[in-house]
Structure formats: C-alpha cells, structure tokens
Design an enzyme around this catalytic site. Structure first.
Site, PDB file in Angstrom:
ATOM      1  N   ASP A   1     -25.999 -93.051  -5.578  1.00  0.00           N
ATOM      2  CA  ASP A   1     -26.768 -93.852  -4.626  1.00  0.00           C
ATOM      3  C   ASP A   1     -25.983 -94.231  -3.380  1.00  0.00           C
ATOM      4  OD1 ASP A   1     -25.022 -95.561  -5.814  1.00  0.00           O
ATOM      5  OD2 ASP A   1     -26.494 -97.084  -6.366  1.00  0.00           O
TER       6      ASP A   1
ATOM      7  N   TRP B   1     -26.381-108.899  -9.158  1.00  0.00           N
ATOM      8  CA  TRP B   1     -27.179-107.809  -8.621  1.00  0.00           C
ATOM      9  C   TRP B   1     -28.434-107.603  -9.455  1.00  0.00           C
ATOM     10  CZ3 TRP B   1     -26.511-105.533  -4.053  1.00  0.00           C
ATOM     11  CH2 TRP B   1     -27.269-104.390  -3.771  1.00  0.00           C
TER      12      TRP B   1
ATOM     13  N   GLU C   1     -29.015 -88.640  -9.763  1.00  0.00           N
ATOM     14  CA  GLU C   1     -28.874 -89.866 -10.544  1.00  0.00           C
ATOM     15  C   GLU C   1     -30.139 -90.116 -11.370  1.00  0.00           C
ATOM     16  OE1 GLU C   1     -28.296 -94.675  -9.778  1.00  0.00           O
ATOM     17  OE2 GLU C   1     -27.601 -93.250  -8.261  1.00  0.00           O
TER      18      GLU C   1
ATOM     19  N   HIS D   1     -22.062 -97.475 -12.587  1.00  0.00           N
ATOM     20  CA  HIS D   1     -22.421 -96.057 -12.568  1.00  0.00           C
ATOM     21  C   HIS D   1     -21.745 -95.281 -13.694  1.00  0.00           C
ATOM     22  CE1 HIS D   1     -23.678 -97.107  -8.325  1.00  0.00           C
ATOM     23  NE2 HIS D   1     -24.761 -96.619  -8.886  1.00  0.00           N
TER      24      HIS D   1
ATOM     25  N   GLU E   1     -19.428-100.457  -2.339  1.00  0.00           N
ATOM     26  CA  GLU E   1     -19.506 -99.626  -1.131  1.00  0.00           C
ATOM     27  C   GLU E   1     -20.154-100.370   0.027  1.00  0.00           C
ATOM     28  OE1 GLU E   1     -23.409 -98.989  -3.232  1.00  0.00           O
ATOM     29  OE2 GLU E   1     -21.301 -99.101  -3.841  1.00  0.00           O
TER      30      GLU E   1
END
Length: 251
Positions: free
Chosen positions: A154, A40, A244, A145, A124
């Site tokens: 997010d 990522w 966040e 996270h 997710e």
C-alpha cells in the site's frame, strides 16, 4: 472570489486529526485517538485521505507540520475495524489507499514531520515529509504488513525502498526490523534527532521560516522536490495494492 475551502469549513471535520493554524499560516496537523496517541483504524485511514485534500486546496496553509499526540506517532492498529473479507471490501481499501498517499503528496507547500515517538504503523506517512525530525524515542517498523502475513503493497514497498535504498528497504519490510532514531539518521531517513520536548518546537521553527518565504517559491519547491516519489507512487501503488488484496483473500 476565494479559491479552495476556508479553514473553518474543515478544521473540525475529523475525529482523529486536530488542525491548528497560526497567524503565520503554519498548519499543525496532529494525529490522535481521543487526544492520545493515534490507534490506526479504518476511519483514521479514510479521514487522512480527505483531510490531505482539504489541506492541499486551502491557500491559507503556507507550511504544514505533521505530528502525533501522546508518546507515540502511531504504534497500534485495530485490525477489527477493517472489513477485508470480500473483493468489494478490498476495492474500497484500494480506492482509499491510493488517495491517502497521493493526496498527501498533492499538498503543494513544504511539510515538516515532528515524529514524537514510535511509528510502527504506516511509518511511511511521516517519512514522506520534506523535512523529518524525530524524537530520541522514535522507532520505525512496518508492523502490520509482512510480519502479519500481509503484502506491504500500500505504498510501503515504494517509500521504504526509496528512502532506505533497495537492499535496506527490502530487508526492513521482510524481516520486521526496528530502526531507532539514531540509526534512521545514519540511513538518511530523518534529518534531525532531538529530545522529545524539542521536536515539535523545532518543527514549528522550521515551518515558520518556510512560511515567511515567497508563495510561489514554497509551492513550486514542493512540486519539484516531490516529483520523483510521486512518479514512483503513480507507477507502483496500484500494482502493490492489487497484490496485497489478492494475497489477503487467499489467506
């Protein structure tokens, strides 16, 4: 006059997304880094948002299979690729972060996830699919996270409390819990658990059956079945991203 983009116009556009469509209209979306499992990055984050828009606007896509290359769906993140030091940096992340999940949900044909292995970064995304198949090697974790000192704002805060339920979802996000494939099946996160070599063929089998159905039934079934999660994302995604960003800038 054709409506929407032609497949050839966007099929080779993305570095981290391989797009293949068969004669039945089943679009296979394979996430990767250099042909292996996706790492990522900021680029992958932004590419997905634009790719989901292209997919949603192409009427030639009758069903979608979402999978990963290699042995993991996405198990690594390159934090150095993200510029997160200023409010301007976070403004960009918030803009793209909203579009990522919103554009995924705006695909108006059913999506089948073939999760090929550990999904530790943005898990997710695949579990938002209409049908979720997992390899026996799959493990879910929201790694980047709260375990890394970052607010899970997010979309993770919406999706996991929705699919696991409020109590399990909060525990999952706040403790760095790992959920294996069989436990995910018991919790209703996935629909089937299969040996690694059978996940993608089974997903393509299901997608082919969907693609063979009436066009408006495919489209409108996706619309009504995703309405509630889209409502939740609309209400809570901006709030989550703002908190966040605020917490990250205070680190």
């Amino acid at each position: 006059m054709s409506i929407g983009p032609l497949f050839d116009e966007y099929s080779e556009r993305y570095e981290h997304i391989r797009l293949e469509r068969d004669d039945d209209g089943v679009l296979q979306v394979t996430l990767h880094t250099g042909g292996d499992s996706l790492i990522w990055t900021s680029q992958a984050h932004d590419e997905l948002a634009y790719c989901f828009t292209d997919i949603s606007c192409d009427p030639g896509n009758k069903a979608v299979v979402l999978t990963g290359a290699g042995s993991a769906f996405c198990a690594e993140i390159d934090f150095s690729s993200f510029q997160l030091g200023t409010p301007g940096d976070w403004s960009h992340v918030m803009f793209e972060g909203k579009r990522l999940l919103t554009n995924l949900m705006n695909i108006e044909v059913p999506v089948v996830a073939a999760i090929n292995g550990p999904a530790l970064v943005h898990p997710e995304i695949p579990v938002l699919s209409d049908i979720v198949l997992a390899s026996e090697t799959t493990v879910f974790k929201d790694g980047p996270h709260f375990p890394s000192g970052i607010v899970p704002g997010d979309g993770a805060h919406v999706v996991w409390t929705h699919v696991l339920g409020p109590a399990r979802g909060r525990y999952f996000l706040l403790t760095g819990q790992e959920i294996g494939a069989r436990q995910a099946l018991d919790h209703g996160v996935v629909n089937e658990v299969l040996p690694p070599g059978k996940v993608l063929p089974r997903a393509r089998e299901l997608a082919a059956g969907i693609a063979a159905g009436p066009a408006l039934a495919r489209r409108f079934s996706r619309v009504v079945l995703t309405h509630e999660i889209k409502r939740l994302l609309h209400e809570q995604l901006g709030l989550g991203l703002a908190h966040e960003a605020l917490a990250a800038l205070d680190r």
